[in-house]
Design a protein around this motif. Structure first.
Motif, PDB file in Angstrom:
ATOM      1  N   PHE A  55       0.829  -1.203   0.000  1.00 59.00           N
ATOM      2  CA  PHE A  55       0.000   0.000   0.000  1.00 59.00           C
ATOM      3  C   PHE A  55       0.868   1.260   0.000  1.00 59.00           C
ATOM      4  O   PHE A  55       0.651   2.185  -0.785  1.00 59.00           O
ATOM      5  CB  PHE A  55      -0.922  -0.021   1.220  1.00 59.00           C
ATOM      6  CG  PHE A  55      -1.841   1.173   1.304  1.00 59.00           C
ATOM      7  CD1 PHE A  55      -3.042   1.200   0.605  1.00 59.00           C
ATOM      8  CD2 PHE A  55      -1.501   2.279   2.077  1.00 59.00           C
ATOM      9  CE1 PHE A  55      -3.887   2.300   0.682  1.00 59.00           C
ATOM     10  CE2 PHE A  55      -2.331   3.384   2.152  1.00 59.00           C
ATOM     11  CZ  PHE A  55      -3.528   3.402   1.453  1.00 59.00           C
ATOM     12  N   CYS A  56       1.863   1.288   0.895  1.00 58.15           N
ATOM     13  CA  CYS A  56       2.744   2.464   0.971  1.00 58.15           C
ATOM     14  C   CYS A  56       3.578   2.612  -0.295  1.00 58.15           C
ATOM     15  O   CYS A  56       3.826   3.730  -0.762  1.00 58.15           O
ATOM     16  CB  CYS A  56       3.645   2.347   2.198  1.00 58.15           C
ATOM     17  SG  CYS A  56       2.747   2.482   3.764  1.00 58.15           S
ATOM     18  N   ASP A  57       4.017   1.485  -0.857  1.00 61.15           N
ATOM     19  CA  ASP A  57       4.772   1.538  -2.118  1.00 61.15           C
ATOM     20  C   ASP A  57       3.919   2.163  -3.226  1.00 61.15           C
ATOM     21  O   ASP A  57       4.387   3.002  -4.002  1.00 61.15           O
ATOM     22  CB  ASP A  57       5.213   0.140  -2.535  1.00 61.15           C
ATOM     23  CG  ASP A  57       6.379  -0.371  -1.699  1.00 61.15           C
ATOM     24  OD1 ASP A  57       7.040   0.466  -1.063  1.00 61.15           O
ATOM     25  OD2 ASP A  57       6.622  -1.590  -1.692  1.00 61.15           O
ATOM     26  N   LEU A  58       2.632   1.755  -3.298  1.00 67.66           N
ATOM     27  CA  LEU A  58       1.735   2.288  -4.331  1.00 67.66           C
ATOM     28  C   LEU A  58       1.500   3.787  -4.117  1.00 67.66           C
ATOM     29  O   LEU A  58       1.517   4.566  -5.075  1.00 67.66           O
ATOM     30  CB  LEU A  58       0.404   1.540  -4.301  1.00 67.66           C
ATOM     31  CG  LEU A  58       0.421   0.109  -4.858  1.00 67.66           C
ATOM     32  CD1 LEU A  58      -0.896  -0.599  -4.542  1.00 67.66           C
ATOM     33  CD2 LEU A  58       0.672   0.110  -6.363  1.00 67.66           C
ATOM     34  N   CYS A  59       1.284   4.189  -2.849  1.00 67.78           N
ATOM     35  CA  CYS A  59       1.052   5.618  -2.561  1.00 67.78           C
ATOM     36  C   CYS A  59       2.251   6.467  -2.972  1.00 67.78           C
ATOM     37  O   CYS A  59       2.100   7.552  -3.543  1.00 67.78           O
ATOM     38  CB  CYS A  59       0.761   5.802  -1.080  1.00 67.78           C
ATOM     39  SG  CYS A  59      -0.897   5.251  -0.583  1.00 67.78           S
ATOM     40  N   LYS A  60       3.468   5.966  -2.684  1.00 69.96           N
ATOM     41  CA  LYS A  60       4.672   6.733  -3.027  1.00 69.96           C
ATOM     42  C   LYS A  60       4.876   6.769  -4.541  1.00 69.96           C
ATOM     43  O   LYS A  60       5.267   7.800  -5.106  1.00 69.96           O
ATOM     44  CB  LYS A  60       5.879   6.122  -2.328  1.00 69.96           C
ATOM     45  CG  LYS A  60       5.886   6.393  -0.831  1.00 69.96           C
ATOM     46  CD  LYS A  60       7.046   5.741  -0.124  1.00 69.96           C
ATOM     47  CE  LYS A  60       6.968   6.030   1.378  1.00 69.96           C
ATOM     48  NZ  LYS A  60       8.028   5.368   2.144  1.00 69.96           N
ATOM     49  N   GLN A  94       1.229  10.797   2.194  1.00 70.18           N
ATOM     50  CA  GLN A  94       1.234  11.921   3.131  1.00 70.18           C
ATOM     51  C   GLN A  94       1.714  11.427   4.485  1.00 70.18           C
ATOM     52  O   GLN A  94       1.007  11.498   5.488  1.00 70.18           O
ATOM     53  CB  GLN A  94      -0.161  12.526   3.241  1.00 70.18           C
ATOM     54  CG  GLN A  94      -0.656  13.110   1.915  1.00 70.18           C
ATOM     55  CD  GLN A  94      -1.992  13.810   2.063  1.00 70.18           C
ATOM     56  OE1 GLN A  94      -2.246  14.437   3.080  1.00 70.18           O
ATOM     57  NE2 GLN A  94      -2.839  13.703   1.055  1.00 70.18           N
ATOM     58  N   GLU A  95       2.947  10.931   4.505  1.00 74.21           N
ATOM     59  CA  GLU A  95       3.496  10.316   5.706  1.00 74.21           C
ATOM     60  C   GLU A  95       3.510  11.291   6.883  1.00 74.21           C
ATOM     61  O   GLU A  95       3.235  10.912   8.024  1.00 74.21           O
ATOM     62  CB  GLU A  95       4.906   9.822   5.419  1.00 74.21           C
ATOM     63  CG  GLU A  95       5.581   9.144   6.574  1.00 74.21           C
ATOM     64  CD  GLU A  95       6.962   8.669   6.198  1.00 74.21           C
ATOM     65  OE1 GLU A  95       7.098   7.485   5.894  1.00 74.21           O
ATOM     66  OE2 GLU A  95       7.892   9.483   6.189  1.00 74.21           O
ATOM     67  N   LYS A  96       3.848  12.548   6.635  1.00 72.07           N
ATOM     68  CA  LYS A  96       3.951  13.527   7.711  1.00 72.07           C
ATOM     69  C   LYS A  96       2.653  14.329   7.860  1.00 72.07           C
ATOM     70  O   LYS A  96       2.664  15.489   8.236  1.00 72.07           O
ATOM     71  CB  LYS A  96       5.138  14.461   7.450  1.00 72.07           C
ATOM     72  CG  LYS A  96       6.487  13.758   7.574  1.00 72.07           C
ATOM     73  CD  LYS A  96       7.614  14.739   7.535  1.00 72.07           C
ATOM     74  CE  LYS A  96       8.952  14.052   7.741  1.00 72.07           C
ATOM     75  NZ  LYS A  96      10.078  14.979   7.741  1.00 72.07           N
ATOM     76  N   LEU A 116      -5.443  -0.677  -4.355  1.00 70.77           N
ATOM     77  CA  LEU A 116      -5.091   0.032  -3.133  1.00 70.77           C
ATOM     78  C   LEU A 116      -5.806  -0.550  -1.920  1.00 70.77           C
ATOM     79  O   LEU A 116      -5.213  -0.740  -0.854  1.00 70.77           O
ATOM     80  CB  LEU A 116      -5.435   1.512  -3.274  1.00 70.77           C
ATOM     81  CG  LEU A 116      -4.390   2.425  -3.942  1.00 70.77           C
ATOM     82  CD1 LEU A 116      -4.994   3.802  -4.188  1.00 70.77           C
ATOM     83  CD2 LEU A 116      -3.147   2.542  -3.092  1.00 70.77           C
ATOM     84  N   ILE A 117      -7.099  -0.858  -2.073  1.00 72.95           N
ATOM     85  CA  ILE A 117      -7.875  -1.414  -0.962  1.00 72.95           C
ATOM     86  C   ILE A 117      -7.333  -2.781  -0.562  1.00 72.95           C
ATOM     87  O   ILE A 117      -7.169  -3.087   0.632  1.00 72.95           O
ATOM     88  CB  ILE A 117      -9.369  -1.511  -1.346  1.00 72.95           C
ATOM     89  CG1 ILE A 117      -9.962  -0.101  -1.486  1.00 72.95           C
ATOM     90  CG2 ILE A 117     -10.147  -2.323  -0.311  1.00 72.95           C
ATOM     91  CD1 ILE A 117     -11.374  -0.076  -2.030  1.00 72.95           C
ATOM     92  N   ALA A 118      -7.020  -3.626  -1.558  1.00 72.16           N
ATOM     93  CA  ALA A 118      -6.469  -4.963  -1.268  1.00 72.16           C
ATOM     94  C   ALA A 118      -5.131  -4.846  -0.548  1.00 72.16           C
ATOM     95  O   ALA A 118      -4.853  -5.595   0.392  1.00 72.16           O
ATOM     96  CB  ALA A 118      -6.311  -5.752  -2.565  1.00 72.16           C
ATOM     97  N   ALA A 119      -4.308  -3.875  -0.974  1.00 71.01           N
ATOM     98  CA  ALA A 119      -3.003  -3.680  -0.338  1.00 71.01           C
ATOM     99  C   ALA A 119      -3.168  -3.160   1.085  1.00 71.01           C
ATOM    100  O   ALA A 119      -2.433  -3.560   1.998  1.00 71.01           O
ATOM    101  CB  ALA A 119      -2.154  -2.709  -1.164  1.00 71.01           C
ATOM    102  N   TYR A 120      -4.158  -2.278   1.287  1.00 71.51           N
ATOM    103  CA  TYR A 120      -4.397  -1.736   2.636  1.00 71.51           C
ATOM    104  C   TYR A 120      -4.782  -2.846   3.611  1.00 71.51           C
ATOM    105  O   TYR A 120      -4.346  -2.863   4.768  1.00 71.51           O
ATOM    106  CB  TYR A 120      -5.489  -0.676   2.587  1.00 71.51           C
ATOM    107  CG  TYR A 120      -5.777  -0.037   3.931  1.00 71.51           C
ATOM    108  CD1 TYR A 120      -4.979   1.001   4.408  1.00 71.51           C
ATOM    109  CD2 TYR A 120      -6.833  -0.483   4.723  1.00 71.51           C
ATOM    110  CE1 TYR A 120      -5.217   1.565   5.649  1.00 71.51           C
ATOM    111  CE2 TYR A 120      -7.078   0.086   5.964  1.00 71.51           C
ATOM    112  CZ  TYR A 120      -6.276   1.103   6.420  1.00 71.51           C
ATOM    113  OH  TYR A 120      -6.505   1.661   7.641  1.00 71.51           O
ATOM    114  N   ASN A 121      -5.581  -3.775   3.151  1.00 75.83           N
ATOM    115  CA  ASN A 121      -6.040  -4.869   4.013  1.00 75.83           C
ATOM    116  C   ASN A 121      -4.921  -5.843   4.381  1.00 75.83           C
ATOM    117  O   ASN A 121      -5.101  -6.702   5.245  1.00 75.83           O
ATOM    118  CB  ASN A 121      -7.186  -5.631   3.339  1.00 75.83           C
ATOM    119  CG  ASN A 121      -8.467  -4.812   3.298  1.00 75.83           C
ATOM    120  OD1 ASN A 121      -8.714  -3.995   4.187  1.00 75.83           O
ATOM    121  ND2 ASN A 121      -9.270  -5.008   2.262  1.00 75.83           N
TER     122      ASN A 121
END
Length: 569
Positions: free
Chosen positions: A172-177, A183-185, A254-259
């Motif tokens: 999930f974090c890899d996809l967001c980046k 928005q880590e901070k 994204l949803i699958a990765a979040y889970n």
């Protein structure tokens, strides 16, 4: 948590998992003074918590209701209401609800107290962390910590730039980046962390912790750990759809990765902080040691420079005395009749520069047998030319000085350098025949090899230098990645990557290059059969030896030998 009992009234923090719930009744607000956390844990019927390791915490569990199985380090125990259990730190732990009702515990967690490392060296330094500590060292520490915690671990500098590449990152974090929506901070996580620690929860409630690497109250960087959840929001699918749906992103992915993001109990958050804290202090201590060593090395160099100036002065005085002595006795010498051969010899005692280079290489390779062979050869040359021991002493004293500098270059130990230099110069000056001279030079080479070998075993060489040196001494054996990885305590894949990067070639190519180089030497200097040479350099099959030789040299071993003999002539 039980329908017939009011365990909480909404004021406590609740963590929800696939297997059940945890209601936190007490949490430490200051890790410096408070360590205990307590909660109520409920396991749904037929559910179990996955097997996990309590890497930095211990638990005491009291069964309030229900029945099931409690496993600690593979030992199975049936549990029921009224039973008390204990899970020690670093134990493998699992709970299974085997009943039809909820299994409910009252549980207390305590992060295990790790050793403290207190910096006690005051060093002013404004360098980047990679200027005072090798990246390879940080990567090795990072890899070990990530494996123990089973969480993502990164080491960053003061500006949050990567010093090492992330390990164990979630999809999930890899996809967001990758999609540039991270928005880590986004906001600071409020938890029981220490003053200089940092923790952030992004817009998706994913938490990261950053523990400073401190030396003399100066932050060199941070150990960053995450990315995990303390609770998986029930409406996160809706939030992700609304937030990212209009940005041409694959929302389902994204949803699958979040889970798949790990959810950890809050108690483990404090244990993670404890573990990262001790690793941070160990890194700080390594940095301190490196800085102190550099300061000492600088002072040693100054001492060595002064010692060298003294040596040069002594040599200058010696030369001046020799000139004076020659002037005083020149008339007397003219009155003597010397044999032409002796006069010629004294005028042409040449320094053995070729043998010096061979000895340097053999000492660096820790090849004792080759050193002895070279020393015997050079002694034989001077004996056959008719030089007396008295005439060649100065030559060998100079050779000792040169070779002892080789040891200094590797050890940076000026005291050792001066001791070896004077000790063996005195011994050579007292030699009365070639046998004693030869034994003295051999003892010097053996002591030099012993010093370098001790450095190798103590880990003061760079890792790849160690491996290269080991290969150079053992290339004729059957060397594999697995064999070398086992010797140098490193994974085969990491060794392969590091070796290729440092040497600009694969391990296989490196070994073949060394073997063919040695084979060429045998072909030029001996009349051994090609099959014998093949076995000597490490090839059991003659055809394979010929194939590799032709690939690297553009000709067969026989053709190389013919060309070599023809060129010599």
């Amino acid at each position: 948590m039980r329908n017939d009992l009011n365990y909480y009234d909404g004021k406590y923090d609740v963590q929800k998992f696939e297997w059940g719930e945890v209601v936190w009744l007490h949490e430490p607000t200051n890790l410096l003074t408070e360590r205990l956390s307590a909660g109520l844990v409920k396991f749904f019927p037929g559910k179990s918590q996955y097997s996990h390791i309590h890497f930095g915490e211990e638990q005491i569990l009291y069964v309030l209701s229900g029945e099931g199985i409690h496993m600690v380090n593979g030992e199975e125990k049936h549990i029921k209401e009224g039973m008390l259990m204990h899970s020690p730190p670093y134990s493998e732990h699992e709970v299974i609800n085997t009943g039809k009702d909820n299994l409910v515990f009252l549980i207390t967690y305590t992060p295990s107290k790790l050793m403290e490392v207190h910096p006690d060296v005051s060093i002013a330094n404004d360098k980047h962390i990679l200027e005072v500590l090798e990246k390879e060292v940080l990567e090795n520490i990072q890899r070990e910590v990530a494996e123990i915690l089973q969480l993502s671990v990164i080491i960053v500098d003061n500006d949050n730039n990567y010093v090492t590449e992330p390990i164990n990152t979630n999809k999930f974090c890899d996809l967001c980046k990758r999609m540039n929506v991270c928005q880590e901070k986004n906001r600071k996580y409020e938890g029981g962390l220490k003053e200089l620690d940092k923790a952030f929860a992004c817009c998706s409630n994913i938490i990261t912790i950053m523990i400073p690497i401190l030396v003399n109250n100066r932050i060199f960087g941070y150990i960053k750990c995450g990315y995990f959840l303390l609770n998986r929001s029930e409406d996160m699918e809706r939030i992700i759809s609304e937030k990212f749906g209009g940005q041409n992103l694959n929302v389902e992915e994204l949803i699958a990765a979040y889970n798949e993001i790990p959810v950890i109990p809050k108690s483990r958050l404090y244990a993670v902080r404890e573990s990262l804290g001790i690793v941070s202090k160990l890194i700080s201590q390594i940095i301190e040691n490196n800085l102190v060593e550099k300061e000492l090395s600088k002072k040693n160099n100054e001492i060595l420079k002064n010692a060298q100036e003294k040596i040069y002065l002594e040599d200058a005085l010696k030369q001046a005395n020799m000139k004076l002595l020659k002037a005083q006795v020149s008339s007397s010498l003219k009155s003597y009749n010397f044999k032409d051969k002796i006069i010629s010899n004294r005028e042409h005692v040449e320094y053995p520069i070729e043998y010096e280079n061979k000895l340097k290489d053999s000492i660096k390779k820790l090849d004792d047998a080759l050193c002895i062979k070279i020393i015997k050869e050079v002694i034989k040359v001077y004996k056959e030319k008719g030089f007396s021991v008295q005439e060649v002493k100065g030559i060998f004293e100079e050779l000792i000085v040169t070779l002892s500098r080789l040891v200094y270059e590797e050890t940076k130990d000026s005291k050792m350098f001066l001791d070896m230099r004077y000790r063996y110069k005195n011994r050579i000056s007292n030699c009365t025949d070639y046998t004693i001279l030869q034994e003295t030079i051999i003892e010097f080479s053996q002591e030099s090899i012993s010093i370098l070998n001790s450095m190798l075993l103590s880990g003061r060489y760079d890792l790849i230098n160690k491996i290269n040196l080991y290969i150079e001494n053992n290339f004729h054996q059957n060397l594999t990645l697995s064999h070398l990885a086992e010797i140098f305590f490193i994974s085969p894949n990491y060794l392969s990557t590091l070796f290729n990067e440092k040497n600009a070639m694969s391990l296989k190519d490196y070994i073949n290059k060394l073997r063919i180089k040695k084979a060429k030497q045998y072909l030029e200097e001996t009349d051994m059969k090609i099959s014998e040479i093949s076995k000597l350099v490490g090839y059991s099959q003659l055809s394979y030896f010929g194939s590799i030789f032709n690939k690297l040299e553009g000709c067969t071993p026989n053709e190389f030998r013919r060309k070599s003999k023809k060129s010599k002539g």
